[in-house]
Structure formats: structure tokens, C-alpha cells
Design a protein around this motif. Sequence first.
Motif, mmCIF file in Angstrom:
data_model
loop_
_atom_site.group_PDB
_atom_site.id
_atom_site.type_symbol
_atom_site.label_atom_id
_atom_site.label_comp_id
_atom_site.label_asym_id
_atom_site.label_seq_id
_atom_site.Cartn_x
_atom_site.Cartn_y
_atom_site.Cartn_z
ATOM 1 N N LYS A 39 0.859 -1.184 0.000
ATOM 2 C CA LYS A 39 0.000 0.000 0.000
ATOM 3 C C LYS A 39 0.886 1.222 0.000
ATOM 4 C CE LYS A 39 -3.752 2.362 2.367
ATOM 5 N NZ LYS A 39 -4.672 2.417 3.534
ATOM 6 N N LEU A 45 1.733 -5.194 3.107
ATOM 7 C CA LEU A 45 0.504 -5.626 3.754
ATOM 8 C C LEU A 45 0.590 -7.052 4.281
ATOM 9 C CD1 LEU A 45 -2.081 -4.134 1.230
ATOM 10 C CD2 LEU A 45 -1.256 -3.128 3.355
ATOM 11 N N HIS A 52 -8.900 -8.258 9.295
ATOM 12 C CA HIS A 52 -9.286 -7.232 8.326
ATOM 13 C C HIS A 52 -8.696 -7.513 6.936
ATOM 14 C CE1 HIS A 52 -10.689 -3.427 6.860
ATOM 15 N NE2 HIS A 52 -9.465 -2.995 6.606
ATOM 16 N N LEU A 53 -7.447 -7.953 6.882
ATOM 17 C CA LEU A 53 -6.779 -8.252 5.610
ATOM 18 C C LEU A 53 -6.507 -9.753 5.539
ATOM 19 C CD1 LEU A 53 -4.200 -5.344 5.272
ATOM 20 C CD2 LEU A 53 -6.165 -5.747 3.818
ATOM 21 N N ILE A 72 -10.290 -7.557 1.612
ATOM 22 C CA ILE A 72 -10.403 -6.563 2.669
ATOM 23 C C ILE A 72 -11.805 -6.728 3.265
ATOM 24 C CG2 ILE A 72 -10.282 -4.127 3.263
ATOM 25 C CD1 ILE A 72 -8.566 -3.686 0.818
ATOM 26 N N VAL A 75 -14.658 -2.766 4.587
ATOM 27 C CA VAL A 75 -13.810 -1.643 4.163
ATOM 28 C C VAL A 75 -14.116 -0.417 5.011
ATOM 29 C CG1 VAL A 75 -13.269 -0.126 2.252
ATOM 30 C CG2 VAL A 75 -13.665 -2.553 1.841
ATOM 31 N N ASP A 79 -8.905 2.667 4.209
ATOM 32 C CA ASP A 79 -8.393 1.742 3.199
ATOM 33 C C ASP A 79 -8.251 2.388 1.833
ATOM 34 O OD1 ASP A 79 -8.265 -0.380 4.987
ATOM 35 O OD2 ASP A 79 -10.386 -0.861 4.684
ATOM 36 N N TYR A 83 -2.565 1.155 -4.298
ATOM 37 C CA TYR A 83 -2.017 -0.143 -3.931
ATOM 38 C C TYR A 83 -1.151 -0.647 -5.083
ATOM 39 C CZ TYR A 83 -5.269 -0.394 0.014
ATOM 40 O OH TYR A 83 -5.926 -0.163 1.171
ATOM 41 N N ASP A 118 -10.005 -2.854 11.341
ATOM 42 C CA ASP A 118 -8.832 -2.154 11.877
ATOM 43 C C ASP A 118 -9.263 -1.033 12.807
ATOM 44 O OD1 ASP A 118 -7.165 -3.751 10.662
ATOM 45 O OD2 ASP A 118 -6.481 -2.351 9.094
ATOM 46 N N ASP A 120 -9.845 2.449 14.118
ATOM 47 C CA ASP A 120 -10.044 3.751 13.484
ATOM 48 C C ASP A 120 -9.609 4.818 14.472
ATOM 49 O OD1 ASP A 120 -10.779 5.939 12.136
ATOM 50 O OD2 ASP A 120 -12.809 5.266 11.626
ATOM 51 N N ASP A 166 -4.790 7.520 5.550
ATOM 52 C CA ASP A 166 -3.720 7.272 4.575
ATOM 53 C C ASP A 166 -3.301 8.608 3.954
ATOM 54 O OD1 ASP A 166 -1.938 6.273 2.811
ATOM 55 O OD2 ASP A 166 -3.380 5.212 1.552
#
Length: 987
Positions: A39, A45, A52-53, A72, A75, A79, A83, A118, A120, A166
Amino acid sequence: GLFLEKPHDTVAIAGKDVEFIARVDSSTLARKPVMKWLKGKWMDLGSKAGKHLQFKETYDRNTKVYTYEMKIVKVVPGDAGGYRCEVTAKDKCDSCTFEISVEGRETSHSDAGEDEGDLDFSALLKATKKKKKPQPQVDEKDVWEILKNAHPSEYEKIAFQYGITDLRGMLKRLKKMKTFEPKVSDAFLKRLESAYSVEKGKKIVLSVEVVDPNAEVKWLKNGQEIKPSAKYIMEANGNIRTLTINKCTLADDAAYECVIGNDKCFTEVFVKEPPVTITKLLDDYQVVVGERVEFEVEVSEEGAHVIWCFEDKELSRDDKSGKYRFKKDGKRHTLILQEAAVEDMGMYYVYTNGGQSKGELIVEEKELEILQSIADLTVKSAEQAMFKCEVSDEKVTGKWFKNGVEVQASNRIKITHIGRMHRLTIDDVKPEDAGDYTFVPEGYALSLSAKLNFLEIKIDYVPRQEPPKIHLDVTGSMVTQNTIIVVAGNKLRLDVEITGEPAPTVTWMKGDKVVSEAEGRVRVETRTGLSSFVIEGAEREDEGNYNITVTNPAGEDKANLFIKIVDVPDPPEHVKCTGVGEDCATIVRMLIGWCFPGYLMERKKKGSSRWTKLNFDVFEGTTYEAKRMIEGILYEMRVFAVNGIGMSAPSLNSKPFMPIAPTSEPTKLTVEDVTDTTCTLKWLAPERIGAGGLDGYVIEFCKEGDTEWQVANTDLVERQNYVVRNLPTGEKMNFRVVAVNIAGRSPPAVLSQPVTVREIMEHPKIRLPRHLRTKFIRRVGETVNLVIPFQGKPRPVAEWLKDGEPVDTKKIGIRNSNVDSILFIRSAEREHSGKYTLILKIENMEDQATIEIRIVGKTPTDANAAAPSLSAGETSLKTHPYTKYCKSKFTVNEHKSFSYSNKQFSGEKSVMKSIKSDDIINKNVHFQPKIIWTKNRMIIGEDPKYLMQNNQGVLTLNIRKPSTFDGGKYSCIVEIKMIEFEKVEEL
């Protein structure tokens, strides 16, 4: 590329699952490809796999296609971003990029639990105990509009406010969304490049050119203003503004801006890491089953990424077997095997992006050591018999056998195993319990045996007088009649039953010596009807002939025994290396003592303590050739002797030796010259010399048809040519050359055909120098020295003629050699002028060359002249003010125009311009001018591009391969004592 199917850009709905698939064709690959999901630019990753992944890999053997899936789960807005999936296979690599956009982002946040995928961070930071005013709902498109119109310094604040995690993906998306209208900058004349690349640890300079030399600029890094420091140096030089970043690190991989007022320009700096090299290589290991193994390697950079492989299989922390552990300590990386197994034997590799190393692991079966063996027992009826033994491994189990039949436990027979001790206990011994008992450790090819003797008391009514009788048991350890074999270190107990009335007297003897001790290592135990000969810990000295004699009044009986002691052999002696090769060595062992079935050999590098086995099967010979060694490395050897009992201690280490091979044969051997008694050979060095170097060459010869070669040189020849002398004239000879170094002689380089020893006739030929092919002019009093080279065999006879007559050697010196002839005149006179002819003769062949020599008079030393200024051709004459010594009239004649212009030059022609002597002086007056050529008033000098000649007053300037650079004004300056004459030409 390698991809058959690539992931595509996707718009995902927040809270939903999304899946990406990539397919790779492995039909052309030598090994399994490695897939990485990334990513942004660097985030791997694979290390974040979890709820989550999720990642999945499948392989179709029919189509040889690998399918990689990334899923994923639920989502979240974080995310979103760019990628990349990257596949590598040995020397091939391919990658593809795709974007994920998230829509339908939830504005209300609850506590971040496991159900939300994941963590937050934006939701956690917003969640407080106090109720905040509800923030207005903002559409995703509005968020990006806010970001587009915001200053870069506010990006982080806006991202935090609207839950974008991100940041790198956000910046990339913003960069694609922004469209810059082409406009002429008001502040910048030259903007930053779109991107810069620099190696880690190097410096980089970002430079812009501004319109206003007094303008102040600001430099920003990721939207934050950069302050001047030792790392960041900002300079202003006129309209140039520079930012210098010293000792770049990965933290300097960022976006940079240069701002002047409201105008700005952007760039990105990418920092490349140097390749990681291996500074300490892997070692080879030789262990037994169950031992711990640690492969250790050191690299050039701390925290570098390395890949461990076993044969062709990559090792990773995700290995379900849990056999391998990986340890990283600064520059040191370690691969740990807790318990080595036989299947772990093989070659282990470690790879970095700048090198690789390998180490071999040899795993041997663990040998079982017998600490205490079982002993023979003699018991009476109803007594207890206990066999016990001790082995080195407490985990080893075993079975007990009686006369080849497995013993089963019962109320009377008990089998126990406590630690390393194994016991067989028999209560209430009965006559049927007598026999041979054997303990066999499970999984090992060895056994321990002992005999249980049942002593039965009988009361017989016999006559009072009975001759003695020896009842000798010939079964069990008897190899042949009356021969007993005992392993050194074991206990020997020989129970001999004796009958006779009255009780006989027993005497044991070894040779002529009586053995009567009742205690000690060698003793005799006597009971009624039984005599026992006991040796505790048998030694080699105990071997020999023994006899037992029993006597009583009724008679006498004798028995002879031979006790043979077998032991592990003594270490081999005088182990030495008798020959070496490029990667091998020959080992010879001189042995004394016992005969051995075979040997085991080991080697190690000098200075190392790690020995490596050379053979796993017993080798029966006494000469062994060891291979797979490295040329130029010192090695040591040792040898073990092996027999049926075991293995000896190692021999003394051999003297260090180095595998060195002779060089290859010399190359391109040719004949350079041949005379009636000599032959000159020349050659080139061998193509392969190796670690032994090259000491020199040996030249050998023999007559055609002979096989006995004679050495031509007593000492080694270091040069690559040699003259073989004292050869018989007219004979055909073969020649060969051998290279010699510390390892010996190389294969010979032999001439393809014999050489006839006879001088070769060569036609005479004169090599007349180029400057002598035209008229050779010298002044009176000057020296004339002409060297005329020639060739011919045998040595030609040289003869000089002047105007057809022999040269007077009293006035002109002549010297001849094998290769040239010299004509020398110490002080030239006018009478020396003429045509000189050199004639070469070899028998009826000859060659000749003619040289024309012109000797002219000297120029008066006090010549002075005056001439008026001339305008034609821009010619000027400068006269020295002192003219009282000038006796000759000086006249300058202008014959032609000097204007010259030609711009149509080609690179293959030369431009030549001449000035006649009539342009300068009257031919009736002799001067000695000094001539200088200039270009644009700069003296040309000795530049090899220009050739300046003066032939009988004609001055010539020759320009080789003229180009546009040679255009300009050329001048020829002639200085005659006190007169200077200049003539100008424009080219």
C-alpha cells in the motif's frame, strides 16, 4: 510481463468486503514466484494479515498458473489509496498498481471494537465523555474540494477532522485531481523538475531561477517550512535559489515546494537505498540429530531485509512447522534450527539485494554409547538374577531376548527402564532360565549379550577315587575350538566346571607364568566343583595362550585356551598429502599395528576448528583423493581407523597443504627467427595461471622422430621469448615450451611442425625515411647525420656512392650495422652537395636508394634592410633603427593577392597555404629567418594538428582535417635578425 490477470481500480462501499485477484504464469520460471501486496510506496501488507486483511494463494498444476487473492473485510475510509502488487522470481520482476476509493463513509462513530476491522484512530480521538455539538454532514466530494483549495500545511488537520488516515494516498490522489492550467509564471523563470532521485547518504541540490533577484523564497517539505541548518542549506546567487539537502536519509523522501508570494512550484524527492552486501559469509555445519544449529551472517546495513532459503524453498516466519526461528541483531542475522533432523540436511542460502551466501548442513544419526554393559551371571536355584546395562541416551528404549526369543514380563520376570538404566530381574531362578540373554536398543544396530549359568547342587555317590576332568564349554564366545574373543575394556569371566574325587587342585598359567592371584584385575576364583578365571577390563596385553591343569591322586587333566583381545584400532600414523590439484588432494596413510577394515577421513581449513567428513562409507584403501576444495586455501587432514569394534582416535593432523594446479599451457608459440645454429621462439602467457602463480618457462627441443627431449635453459626463463643456440645445421627440430609454478609443470605448448635449422634468405630492402625522399638541404658548417634502416638476411653488404663514385671515407663517415647504415658529416661544405646512393647486396640480390643533399652558404650575420610599408595583402615590414651594418639592398616583391576565403570545407581534406620566398626577400641576399605561424594573433606552436614546412624558401602550413573551429585569421611572421615581416591570410 508475468501477470495473466491484474487487479483493477475499485470503488468500495464502506462496511462491505472487497476482493482483488492476480494470476501469474509460472511456466517459464525456474522457481516459485514471490508475491507482495503493498500500500502506497513501501507498506508491506503481508505483515498486517489478520481479520481485516486476508490473503490466499492457489496453484493449478495443469496450467502452471498461480492465483493470488487479497480480501479486505468491512472496508473503512482509511483503506482508500493507491495499492501495488509485485511478483518476483529470481531474475524476473513485474508489478501493477490499482486504486481503491471508499464511498458511503459513516459520519457517526461508535467505540472502535473488533467488529469494525482495523482500529479507526480518528474515531477514538473524536470519542470523548462530553457531548460535542454535532458536526455538519460533509459529502466526500466536498472533502476533496476542501483539500484542493486548502494550503498544504492544512492537509493533516483536514485529514484528521474527516477521518482520512492514509496521508500518502491522499497526497497522490490530490496530485492527480489538481490540473494546472499552462500559464507563464510571474515569479519563476525556471521551475523545479517534477521529481529528483538521490542515493541514501548523498546530497541533492534543488534549484530554481526567479524573475526578481531580490525576491525571498520559502522552502517547504510536506507542507512544513524548512528552517536553515547544517542539513538544509539555502543559498541565493543572483536569480538562482538553491536548497541543498546533505546526507539524505529515507526521511527526506518527501514532497518539496518553493514559494514566492502566491506563486509556488512543486517536486518530489525519491531516496534510493544502496544495495546491501554480505560482509560475513555462512559457515558449514556438521551436527548429529537433535543438536541446535545457528546459521549466522552479517550484512553491510543495519535493519536490512534478508531472505533465507533451504535448497529451492524460501523460509519464512509463517512456517506452520515452527522449526525455524529468525533473529536480527543490528547487522547480524541468524537462522536457528532448534533440533536438527536428517531431512534438514542440505544447502542453506541467504540473499540480499546486493549479494548472497550459502552454507552446507550435514546431519548424522546420533550414536549410542554404552556406559555399562551386562555381565555373565551364575546363580543357584531360587536365587535372584539381575541383568543391567546403562546407555548414553535416557530416551532410548529396548527389548530383552533369551536365546533369540523376546522376554515377556511376568510376576517372576520384571523389565524396568529408569533414566539411562535398563534392568531385567528374574526372581526364583529355575534351571530353564539358564541361557544367553541379549538387550537390543530400539533404533540402533547393536546389542549387548550375557550368559546366565544355573548352578545346580547335586549329590552323587561316586567312587572315592575319580580322575579329575575339565568340562570346558565350547559354545558362546568361542570362535573356534579353545579360542575366546573378548572386546577390550569388557569383563571376561570363564567358569570351568571340574570333577574329580578327591577335589582336584586347579592351576592357571599364561605361557610359563602361573596366575594364582585371588584378587585384582586378573584373578582366579575357586569354588567347589568350579574354577573361574576373571579379567576385569580386558587389555591388549592380556591376549595369549592360557592353560588350566587339574590334578588329584587319581590323575591329571589339562586344557589349552587362546584368549584374543579385540579393540578399536590405534590412530593411523604418518598421514601426509602426496599430491595436489586444482580442487583436490591425494592422502596417503602409513599404518602400523592391527589390520583395519577401513578408514574415515576429515578435512578443515587451517585456522578453523570445524572438521568436515570426506567419506561416510568406510574406505578400505590407504590412498584417498579428496575433492571439492578451494584452490589457494590451506587445508589440514586427519584419518580415523575403523574396525568391527569401533573407531580409533584421530591421527595427528597432516601438514598444511594448498590445492594448487599447474598453469595451462603457454599460448601462441611461434618461431620468430632461424639461423644456421639458432632458433628464436616467442609465445604468450598461459590463459589460466591460478593461485600458484607463474615462476617461469622451460624450453625443450629434440630432433624429428626422437622421443627424448633436451632442456635448452638451465634456469627458468621469465620473459616470453628465448633463443635456442648450438643447434645442428640443416636438422629438423621440434620445440616445446612448458610453464612452471609451485604445483609443477604445465602441459607443453608444442610447435605444429618441425623447424629446419637453416638461415632464411630474405631480400635486401632499404627503408628510406620520408624526409629523405626529397632534396635534403643543410647550411655550410652544419652537421649531417643520416640513418638509413634496412632489412635482409643474411647480413647485407652496404656500399655508398656519391655521384656514381665511391664515397671518400676520409671526408665522410660511414658506419654499417645489421639493421641500418649511417652517413655522417661533421661540418658540411658546399663540395659535399650531390647525389648519394646506398647499395645493399646479398649474393646476387641488391637494392639501392638515392638521396640528394644540397649544402648552401651561410647567411651574413650583419644583414640589415629597410623597406617601405606595403599595403597589398596587409603586408608590413618593420625595420630596426640601427642600419649602419646593412650592406645589402632588401627588396619586397608582391606577386599575388593574399585574400582567401572558402567556407566549403570537408572533413577529409586538408587546407594548405604557401608563401613564396620572393614574397619576403631578394634571392641574391642570404638570410636565416625565424618563422612563426599564428591564428587570431595566437602562436600555433607545436600543435600536432598543424604541419609547418620550409622547403627552399617556400613556407607551408598544412591543417589536417579542418572543421568550422579552424576558421579565423592566420598570420605568418618572418623575423630576419632585425627585420620582421608579417603576412596575413584569412581562412
